[in-house]
Design a protein around this motif. Structure first.
Motif, PDB file in Angstrom:
ATOM      1  N   LEU A 111       0.242   4.414  -0.454  1.00 12.54           N
ATOM      2  CA  LEU A 111      -0.232   5.577   0.308  1.00 12.54           C
ATOM      3  C   LEU A 111       0.030   5.376   1.802  1.00 12.54           C
ATOM      4  O   LEU A 111       0.524   6.278   2.486  1.00 12.54           O
ATOM      5  CB  LEU A 111      -1.719   5.831   0.056  1.00 12.54           C
ATOM      6  N   ALA A 112      -0.292   4.177   2.287  1.00 18.23           N
ATOM      7  CA  ALA A 112      -0.035   3.889   3.697  1.00 18.23           C
ATOM      8  C   ALA A 112       1.453   4.040   3.994  1.00 18.23           C
ATOM      9  O   ALA A 112       1.850   4.593   5.024  1.00 18.23           O
ATOM     10  CB  ALA A 112      -0.515   2.483   4.051  1.00 18.23           C
ATOM     11  N   ASP A 142       0.850  -1.185   0.000  1.00 19.03           N
ATOM     12  CA  ASP A 142       0.000   0.000   0.000  1.00 19.03           C
ATOM     13  C   ASP A 142       0.889   1.240   0.000  1.00 19.03           C
ATOM     14  O   ASP A 142       1.414   1.642   1.035  1.00 19.03           O
ATOM     15  CB  ASP A 142      -0.901  -0.011   1.239  1.00 19.03           C
ATOM     16  N   ARG A 155       3.588   5.979   2.516  1.00 18.30           N
ATOM     17  CA  ARG A 155       3.954   7.405   2.583  1.00 18.30           C
ATOM     18  C   ARG A 155       3.532   7.996   3.918  1.00 18.30           C
ATOM     19  O   ARG A 155       4.240   8.815   4.503  1.00 18.30           O
ATOM     20  CB  ARG A 155       3.307   8.172   1.428  1.00 18.30           C
ATOM     21  N   CYS A 156       2.352   7.581   4.383  1.00 17.04           N
ATOM     22  CA  CYS A 156       1.867   8.106   5.658  1.00 17.04           C
ATOM     23  C   CYS A 156       2.756   7.671   6.826  1.00 17.04           C
ATOM     24  O   CYS A 156       2.786   8.315   7.864  1.00 17.04           O
ATOM     25  CB  CYS A 156       0.428   7.661   5.911  1.00 17.04           C
ATOM     26  N   MET A 157       3.467   6.540   6.655  1.00 20.08           N
ATOM     27  CA  MET A 157       4.384   6.109   7.716  1.00 20.08           C
ATOM     28  C   MET A 157       5.685   6.898   7.678  1.00 20.08           C
ATOM     29  O   MET A 157       6.553   6.707   8.519  1.00 20.08           O
ATOM     30  CB  MET A 157       4.750   4.631   7.520  1.00 20.08           C
ATOM     31  N   GLY A 158       5.835   7.727   6.655  1.00 18.67           N
ATOM     32  CA  GLY A 158       7.049   8.513   6.547  1.00 18.67           C
ATOM     33  C   GLY A 158       8.100   7.869   5.660  1.00 18.67           C
ATOM     34  O   GLY A 158       9.257   8.271   5.665  1.00 18.67           O
ATOM     35  N   ILE A 159       7.696   6.833   4.915  1.00 23.36           N
ATOM     36  CA  ILE A 159       8.639   6.185   4.005  1.00 23.36           C
ATOM     37  C   ILE A 159       8.791   7.059   2.762  1.00 23.36           C
ATOM     38  O   ILE A 159       7.796   7.452   2.154  1.00 23.36           O
ATOM     39  CB  ILE A 159       8.145   4.779   3.619  1.00 23.36           C
ATOM     40  N   ALA A 160      10.044   7.379   2.423  1.00 20.06           N
ATOM     41  CA  ALA A 160      10.299   8.181   1.220  1.00 20.06           C
ATOM     42  C   ALA A 160      10.180   7.245   0.028  1.00 20.06           C
ATOM     43  O   ALA A 160      11.151   6.668  -0.439  1.00 20.06           O
ATOM     44  CB  ALA A 160      11.684   8.819   1.288  1.00 20.06           C
ATOM     45  N   LEU A 171      10.425   6.135  10.909  1.00 20.92           N
ATOM     46  CA  LEU A 171      11.423   7.211  10.874  1.00 20.92           C
ATOM     47  C   LEU A 171      12.179   7.360  12.186  1.00 20.92           C
ATOM     48  O   LEU A 171      13.124   8.135  12.287  1.00 20.92           O
ATOM     49  CB  LEU A 171      10.758   8.548  10.524  1.00 20.92           C
ATOM     50  N   VAL A 219       5.870  13.939   8.467  1.00 22.28           N
ATOM     51  CA  VAL A 219       5.876  12.902   9.513  1.00 22.28           C
ATOM     52  C   VAL A 219       7.005  13.199  10.496  1.00 22.28           C
ATOM     53  O   VAL A 219       6.839  13.106  11.711  1.00 22.28           O
ATOM     54  CB  VAL A 219       6.038  11.492   8.895  1.00 22.28           C
TER      55      VAL A 219
END
Lengths: 295, 238
Positions: free
Chosen positions: A171-172, A169, A174-179, B108, B79
């Motif tokens: 979008l999920a 996922d 990205r929301c976790m802060g994964i670049a 992070l 974030v």
């Protein structure tokens, strides 16, 4: 083809399968692997045939020169992947697949028509770093083992977990802060480097290199390795590459039927095992069975 | 309220192609507040959250975090700053275990001990997740998945939690459970921007509410005022 030569081919195929599987681990269907494989082969062919100093005095081509070629090939392929990756990885699914096929075709047509790549004839008499297929086999096995280790390590590294999250996922993720863009680009560059290294070995092994080495056909074949073996573990693509490369040779006794049987295997494999032969669940199950056996 | 707001939106507008999804939204959030962003489908609620976490680029207007503009930030950057976005539809990673989902929420962060401590705290707050920590997230019920989604966002230690429709598709009893948890988080000092279609449930725990209609603010006020508003009652509360 001798047995040892077949084993070398199988090892190279397994490396190419790993190359295809890395972008897939973050959900990117890239078919660019043969393009980077071709780049690696050309780097090896050009350096070893045009740069006399690399040749040395011995009868066989020096191993350090081979390693140097691999370094250069990894850098060139990595740089191309970095350059191409940013715009191309904006695309998704089938569009990304088509864009990467276009990349492979562009490289093929360029190599076919450029002076320095030997045109349609290609480059001949690539010097041999090993006396026979045994040396190639040992070298290929080492290279494959190293990349298997790296890909296995990925599962426990942040990068590998980020890749798995993006695949499930984006979008999920990205929301976790994964670049996500950087992670996808990293996978693409790693994929390019593996393919280029395989290309270096293949160029020496085949003794000749030309534009036919990186083609649309190869894109599909390498993808078949991964689909057949399963893309969710590092082991799946490796097994796919090994088995599907060995199969046509092992089927030689059945004569002309072999291509039909081979086609059937590729067709039936994914039908029976939609996630490929090897999945994490099956590995877990095997692991548990193994443990209980031991007790 | 006084002091620099935690988050301030000024004239925020977003368009998707020719569609103006959000126009001229002004909103300030102060630390510890729970603000409910209400409205029907397509009113621009989710778009507002997406603009704040930089999943979409605003077409006009500004967003500031502690007084500093967010214009150049990436989603990853927001974030890092302390903005946690729990997206609509839970979006747990179905194939991964509950524990892995939670650990990815802290992607992070580098403080292993802090992460472990937060994981324990999270299992205390959500005992059902603790029971199912080794299970695949896809095997959880809808309510449990929503809890997991919230818990995962909390693992990033946000100062501001953007929460998109946590009551979606949940039975009334579970909606009450989710709202109780949000009220508890607010008491613990978390600032929450809550997007909800279930206005009654949201206003019961919110300090203030903003009602969006077709991308524009149609009504705003304290939770008590909005609950007493006849027009709102008629259109959203039934």
């Amino acid at each position: 083809m001798s047995g040892l030569s077949l084993l070398v081919q199988m090892g190279l195929a397994a490396l190419l399968a790993l190359s295809v599987s890395l972008p897939l681990r973050c959900g990117q269907l890239s078919l660019a692997t043969p393009g980077f494989y071709a780049i690696g082969g050309y780097v090896a062919a050009l350096l070893s045939t045009r740069w006399q100093a690399l040749g040395g005095a011995a009868a066989t081509y020096p191993l350090p020169s081979l390693l140097l070629e691999m370094g250069v090939a990894a850098l060139v392929a990595g740089a191309v992947a970095l350059l191409v990756g940013r715009p191309v990885l904006q695309l998704r699914g089938i569009y990304l697949a088509i864009a990467t096929i276009a990349l492979v075709e562009m490289l093929r047509v360029l190599n076919l028509n450029l002076e320095w790549s030997g045109g349609a004839v290609g480059i001949f008499a690539i010097p041999q770093p090993f006396a026979g297929p045994g040396g190639y086999l040992a070298f290929t096995v080492l290279l494959l083992a190293a990349w298997c280790w790296i890909c296995a390590r990925l599962d426990r590294m942040r990068l590998g977990r980020a890749m798995a999250a993006i695949r499930e996922d984006e979008l999920a993720a990205r929301c976790m802060g994964i670049a996500t863009t950087e992670v996808k680009l990293t996978a693409f560059v790693l994929s390019a480097v593996i393919a280029a290294l395989a290309g270096v070995v293949a160029a020496h092994f085949l003794n000749t290199w030309n534009a036919r080495q990186g083609s649309f056909d190869a894109s599909i074949t390498t993808l078949a390795f991964v689909v057949f073996g399963g893309s969710r573990t590092w082991l799946g693509p490796v097994v796919g590459g090994l088995v599907l490369t060995a199969l046509p040779e092992l089927l030689r006794p059945v004569g002309d039927l072999r291509l039909i049987v081979f086609g059937l295997v590729i067709l039936i494999g994914p039908a029976l095992f939609p996630q490929g032969l090897i999945t994490p669940e099956r590995l877990d199950w095997l692991g548990r069975a193994w443990k209980s056996q031991g007790r | 309220m006084s002091g620099t707001p935690l988050l301030a939106l000024t004239g925020l507008a977003v368009r998707y192609g020719n569609v103006q999804a959000l126009r001229e939204l002004d909103l300030e959030m102060h630390p510890g507040e729970l603000v409910a962003l209400l409205g029907s489908n397509g009113a621009g609620k989710s778009t507002t959250l997406r603009a704040i976490s930089r999943l979409v680029r605003p077409s006009a207007g500004g967003i500031t975090w502690r007084g500093r503009p967010l214009a150049r930030a990436s989603t990853e950057g927001t974030v890092r700053l302390g903005i946690g976005h729990c997206p609509e539809g839970r979006r747990v990673l179905a194939r991964q275990s509950v524990a892995t989902n939670l650990e990815l929420g802290a992607y992070l962060r580098r403080d292993r001990q802090g992460i472990r401590a937060d994981l324990e705290r999270c299992y205390e707050r959500f005992p059902r997740l603790a029971e199912r920590r080794g299970q695949r997230a896809g095997s959880l019920s809808g309510g449990e998945q929503q809890m997991l989604a919230i818990a995962r966002s909390l693992m990033g230690r946000p100062e501001l939690l953007l929460l998109d429709e946590p009551s979606l598709g949940l039975a009334p009893k579970l909606v009450a459970e989710v709202m109780a948890i949000l009220a508890e988080l607010r008491r613990d000092g978390l600032t929450i921007l809550l997007v909800e279609q279930n206005a009654l449930a949201a206003l019961a725990i919110a300090d203030r509410g903003v009602v969006l209609e077709a991308g524009s603010v149609s009504l705003r006020g304290s939770a008590a005022e909005l609950l007493a508003n006849d027009a709102l009652r008629a259109s959203y509360l039934g």
